[in-house]
Structure formats: C-alpha cells, structure tokens
Design an enzyme around this catalytic site. Structure first.
Site: not given
Ligand code: GLU
Length: 330
Positions: A258-262
């Site tokens: 997801a976005k939060r993983h980079g």
C-alpha cells in the site's frame, strides 16, 4: 486424435492505479508461462471499476509494461481477433450473459448495503469476507421494482442464486486442489453492480471464455473467487480455463503493498534512474530465478523459468530490498 489447444494467457491490469512491484511480479510469471508454452498472450484492460479508474492509467499501464520489456500478441494497442480488449468497450457481451442468467432465473436484484449484510451475519466473517444470507432472494419481481426501493443515484446489484451444497473443486496449477462450498462460504454473490451486468465477476468469465484463454495466471488473493467464477462458467455453458494463482508481494508486516509501504510503482523506479533489468532482477529473485542484485532481461529469465522454484509464501518487500533501491522505494 484431438489437437492440443494452443496456450492462451492474459495480462489483465485494472487501470485503477499505477503498475507496482506486486502486479509486475504476477505479470512476469504470466508472461513466462505463455512464452515457455509457445503460446499467445492477450493484454486486457479491466476498466469497469469506474470510480477508481484513473484518467491516463490505461496509457501508463502499457508504458510501464513495455518499459519492463513485456510484449503481447493481442491487446488494445495492437488489436486482434477478439477485439476490443478494453472491458468498457465490451458492454453488450456482459449484457447478453446477464440476460442468459436471468432467463434461467439464476440472478436477482439486491438493494442491500454493506451494513445490511453485516447485520445479517450469524457467524464471524469467513476468509472470503461477508456471507450473504439471501436477504433480497425472492424479494423483488424485477430490477425496476428493486430500483424504486433505493434513493436516487443508488442502483441495485445483481446477485447469483447459489444452490445449496454448491461445492466447487478444481486443481490449481500452482496451489493444488482447492475446494469450496460457495453456499456456505459466500452465499449468493454479486456478479455486477451495474444494471446491464458490467462488473468484475461476470466480465472476467465472459472475457476469458470469449478470448479463448486456456490458463489464468493471477494473484492468489483471487483464488477464493474462482469457485464463484466456475459456477458462472457452468451456468453460461462456457469452458473454463485452468488457473494458476501465485502469491502476492507483501510488506514486512505481512500486509499487501500500500502507499504507506513506500513508492513501489514501476514508474518510480524508472524515474529514479533504475533500469528495467534491475527491476526484473528483483522480480526474478523473488521467484528464485536470479541472484539478489543481478540484472536480467525477460529473455534471460525465460530459460530459467521453473515452477518449482516459486516460493509458496508471499514475496516480501524487506529492508534488504528497500536498501537496494533507495532512490525509488522510500
Ligand atoms: N484486473 C484484476 C486486477 O488487476 C485481475 C483480475 C483477474 O486476473 O481475474 O486485480
């Protein structure tokens, strides 16, 4: 003697976001399966999920795939016998399939919201998500009647009427035997949220059959939807392909990317100056066909393709991987 059917595979991106490492790894396996079998590969744009489809994402999906070196024999950009290859241009086919199901009394309109379905659960959610307890089964005489029940702007969904004891079993090329009683695991399921049947579950069946796909290679998040699709093949009198579900790429916390993983978009790697061979090296390493840090092309990977070396657990976007691409995955 019957002639062997020529292998026909497909890449089926949804232009709802950019191509990332996870989709690219699945596409790598799909591409290698087709090329190893000397078969044909179709590119199909699955753009029916309207609110999520991003403008320009069709073009960038093709750009990213081409940058990595993928090729295909039929697709929206090059045509082919089964054109069009973009789902939003194939609506009459889904409408015809919906009519066939209606004629057999196998579908009904449903006005339930997620909250209605949640309230109807008698047991905790199964892995498949919410079980549908049949609230709208036999409730409306027709679609219009269901629509009048809803506030302006909301439309009924179409659900497939699953018979009791609907045990569906199949042999997955990667995961092995898979069996599910659809009536217990999911209940009557949504085939489309569109009045004329243009929705994922129905469209994927109609298209794979119409395009003569012999094997579907996709992420194993869709393994448990396959029994539903097999029920639709049966109801429509269509020949199903075989299936090959491969593990996804996950972050170190075990969650889907997801976005939060980079930023794991393929375009981020390209813009940061990495080469396609470096990215393919990572995808190949995750499958056991390349050393860590090795730079490879698709052609290099072709003779190294081994089904047995693909791990059965998800590929992990680990610290080691992040450290190898500091300018892209941040
Ligand atoms: N378009 C779907 C996706 O990108 C794939 C559907 C399928 O392979 O059946 O997730």
């Amino acid at each position: 003697m019957t002639a062997e059917r020529i292998y026909r595979g497909r890449l089926a991106p949804s232009p709802t976001g950019a191509l990332h490492l996870g989709n690219a790894r699945t596409f790598l396996i799909a591409w290698l399966r087709a090329r190893e079998a000397d078969g044909k590969l179709v590119l199909r744009m699955e753009d029916l999920d309207h609110p999520k489809v991003k403008p320009g994402a069709h073009v960038s999906a093709i750009e990213d795939l081409r940058w990595l070196g993928f090729d295909w024999d039929e697709g929206p950009d090059c045509g082919g016998t089964y054109a069009p290859y973009t789902q939003s241009e194939r609506l009459p086919l889904y409408a015809a399939a919906l009519r066939r199901l209606q004629e057999q009394g196998l579908v009904y309109p449903c006005v339930c919201t997620r909250a209605d379905v949640e309230a109807g659960q008698s047991a905790p959610h199964t892995e498949e998500g919410l079980f549908y307890p049949g609230i709208c089964r036999d409730r409306f005489a027709n679609y219009e009647e269901a629509r009048r029940e809803l506030p302006h702007g909301r439309l009924p969904a179409w659900r497939y009427r699953v018979p009791d004891n609907a045990v569906v079993s199949f042999e997955d090329g990667f995961c092995g035997e898979f069996s599910q009683d659809v009536s217990q695991a999911v209940g009557d399921f949504v085939i489309a949220r569109h009045p004329q049947g243009a929705g994922y579950m129905l469209a994927v069946v109609v298209d794979d059959a119409a395009m003569g796909i012999t094997e579907v290679v996709r992420g194993d998040d869709l393994l448990s939807t396959t029994p539903r699709q097999l029920l639709l093949y049966r109801a429509l009198g269509l020949t199903p392909p075989t299936f090959y579900h491969v593990p996804l790429v996950v972050s170190e916390d075990g969650h889907r990317l997801a976005k939060r993983h980079g930023d794991t978009r393929i375009s981020a790697f390209r813009e940061a100056g990495y080469t396609a061979q470096q990215v393919l090296g990572l995808l190949g390493w995750w499958c056991g066909w390349a050393a860590f840090g090795e730079e490879v092309s698709l052609r290099d990977l072709l003779p190294r393709f081994r089904r047995s070396s693909i791990p059965h657990c998800p590929a992990v976007l680990s610290r080691r991987v992040r450290d190898a691409f500091p300018k892209a995955i941040r």
